[in-house]
Scaffold this motif. Sequence first.
Motif, short mmCIF file in Angstrom:
data_model
loop_
_atom_site.label_atom_id
_atom_site.label_comp_id
_atom_site.label_asym_id
_atom_site.label_seq_id
_atom_site.Cartn_x
_atom_site.Cartn_y
_atom_site.Cartn_z
N SER A 254 -2.67 37.49 24.85
CA SER A 254 -2.97 36.17 24.33
C SER A 254 -3.83 35.33 25.24
CB SER A 254 -1.67 35.42 24.05
OG SER A 254 -0.93 35.28 25.25
N VAL A 263 -10.84 30.38 19.77
CA VAL A 263 -10.69 30.87 18.41
C VAL A 263 -11.66 30.12 17.52
CG1 VAL A 263 -9.10 31.16 16.48
CG2 VAL A 263 -8.27 31.41 18.83
N THR A 265 -13.33 28.19 14.49
CA THR A 265 -12.81 27.36 13.41
C THR A 265 -13.94 27.01 12.46
OG1 THR A 265 -13.20 25.29 14.59
CG2 THR A 265 -11.09 26.39 15.00
N THR A 327 -6.85 19.12 8.08
CA THR A 327 -6.40 20.01 9.14
C THR A 327 -5.74 21.24 8.52
OG1 THR A 327 -6.01 18.12 10.56
CG2 THR A 327 -4.97 20.19 11.18
N PRO A 329 -4.11 25.36 9.13
CA PRO A 329 -3.53 26.24 10.15
C PRO A 329 -4.59 27.10 10.82
CG PRO A 329 -2.24 26.28 8.12
CD PRO A 329 -3.48 25.53 7.81
N ALA A 330 -4.39 27.41 12.08
CA ALA A 330 -5.36 28.18 12.83
C ALA A 330 -5.67 29.54 12.19
CB ALA A 330 -4.89 28.37 14.27
N PRO A 331 -4.66 30.31 11.68
CA PRO A 331 -5.00 31.59 11.05
C PRO A 331 -5.92 31.43 9.84
CG PRO A 331 -2.65 31.50 11.55
CD PRO A 331 -3.19 30.13 11.78
N GLU A 333 -8.12 28.93 9.37
CA GLU A 333 -9.44 28.59 9.90
C GLU A 333 -10.17 29.83 10.39
OE1 GLU A 333 -10.96 25.45 11.06
OE2 GLU A 333 -9.55 24.04 10.16
N LEU A 334 -9.46 30.68 11.15
CA LEU A 334 -10.09 31.88 11.68
C LEU A 334 -10.53 32.81 10.56
CD1 LEU A 334 -10.89 33.77 13.99
CD2 LEU A 334 -8.53 34.61 14.03
N TYR A 337 -13.54 31.39 8.69
CA TYR A 337 -14.75 31.50 9.51
C TYR A 337 -15.27 32.94 9.51
CZ TYR A 337 -17.90 31.23 13.52
OH TYR A 337 -19.00 31.30 14.33
N GLU A 432 -1.46 21.09 8.34
CA GLU A 432 -0.70 20.87 9.55
C GLU A 432 -0.72 19.38 9.90
OE1 GLU A 432 -2.40 23.27 12.56
OE2 GLU A 432 -1.27 25.06 11.97
#
Length: 436
Positions: A254, A263, A265, A327, A329-331, A333-334, A337, A432
């Motif tokens: 990580s 990461v 976005t 906003t 969640p990061a997953p 967004e990834l 993208y 989020e």
Amino acid sequence: MPPLSRPVRPHRDDVLIAAAGLLGGVLLWALGLRGAPPVPGLPPWASLVAAAVAAGAELLRRTAPLTGLALATAALALDTCAGTLLATVVMFTDLVYAAVLHGGPHAARRIPPGTALVTVLGTLIALAVARDPQALFVGVFLGLITLTPAWTGLIVRHHRDAAQAARLRAEQIALLAETDRAQAVAGERARMARELHDVVAGHLSAIALHTTAAQTLDDPAATREALGVIRENSVRGLAEMRRLIGLLRASGGSEADGEPPAVPTLDGLPALLTRARATGAGDGLSFSLHDGRQEYEDGARPGGSSRPGHGTRTGDGAARPGGTPATLPAPVELAAYRIVQESVTNALKHAAPGEVTVRLDRAPGGPLLLVVTSPYGTRRGPGGARVPGSGAGLTGMRERAALLGGACDAGPADGPDGPVWRVRATLPAAEEAPPT
């Protein structure tokens, strides 16, 4: 006529037990160590016959325990009448134990209660016939040779079955753990393959396109520009590869060099389209971003539209006018993208001259809708390609969407200006809470 089955050979330990029992019976008989006097009329060697039958029954204590118990019961009856050799009684006791331990489930359930009933009935009959309290010793004797071994065998059988069940559970857990490990390894390999493809394919495609242009153009200025783009994409691709290698080598996977990995976005889409516009300009490609997640203070959409909640960005990375996206969640967004990145890369490889449009939209609390459209076909006609592809990118896009519980499809569709290639992805996304 079916073939005759071969007889099951007795276990080696059973042979030793039978031999020891028979030898003990012969020795006791030779020494005259017998119990009650024999019934009148029976020859003195009748107790030896009973011992031999009981020894033969011992050979069946594992292969046919109920048959062995039946023979031992008959041998005990004969032995009781012939003078009672201790060896025969001991062998009978062992066969009661073996019948419960090695017999079927039905025998294991029925024999222990049966021995209890025999003990009680034998005691009552002895008291009724003798009318003497000493007849209780008959019940004690019956309990010792029937009840005690039967219930001992039942307890041992329960422990054996419990141990076997525990072993089976342990094997199942080990099998499930191995299956989970294999699935985890396969999932990690697939994730690494998607990530490597997504971060490197775009740069390599740009290098291939500009290398072709540099080889075909005689203009020194255009060649220098192409070489500059090639160098820029080579440096970017090398940096991405180093980042991925650092992630793989870092403990836990990580962090690399003590810093959290960057990461991508959706905020990086304008820069992505800027690079794509520079790469595809020579092939007549332009890129635009329409971000329907934007909320504007004046409630107006660029271009004169009064629809609130929509915005447009061009390939130069400028937002018109500025707003604050929801906003995600990061997953999500990834994944969004990477899907846009792969779609843009495919457009650079295959699309005909024209505009490549990236649209993002999301109703409040609903999923993120992502649509990328590009002119269908290439300068050499439908089915051609500037740079050959393997199809792994389409698979990766579908996998990314499926991992989030969404869907992604790609294929030709009808557009307002002719056929287009459309990539459409729906990604479930709960907002989020903004950081405080």
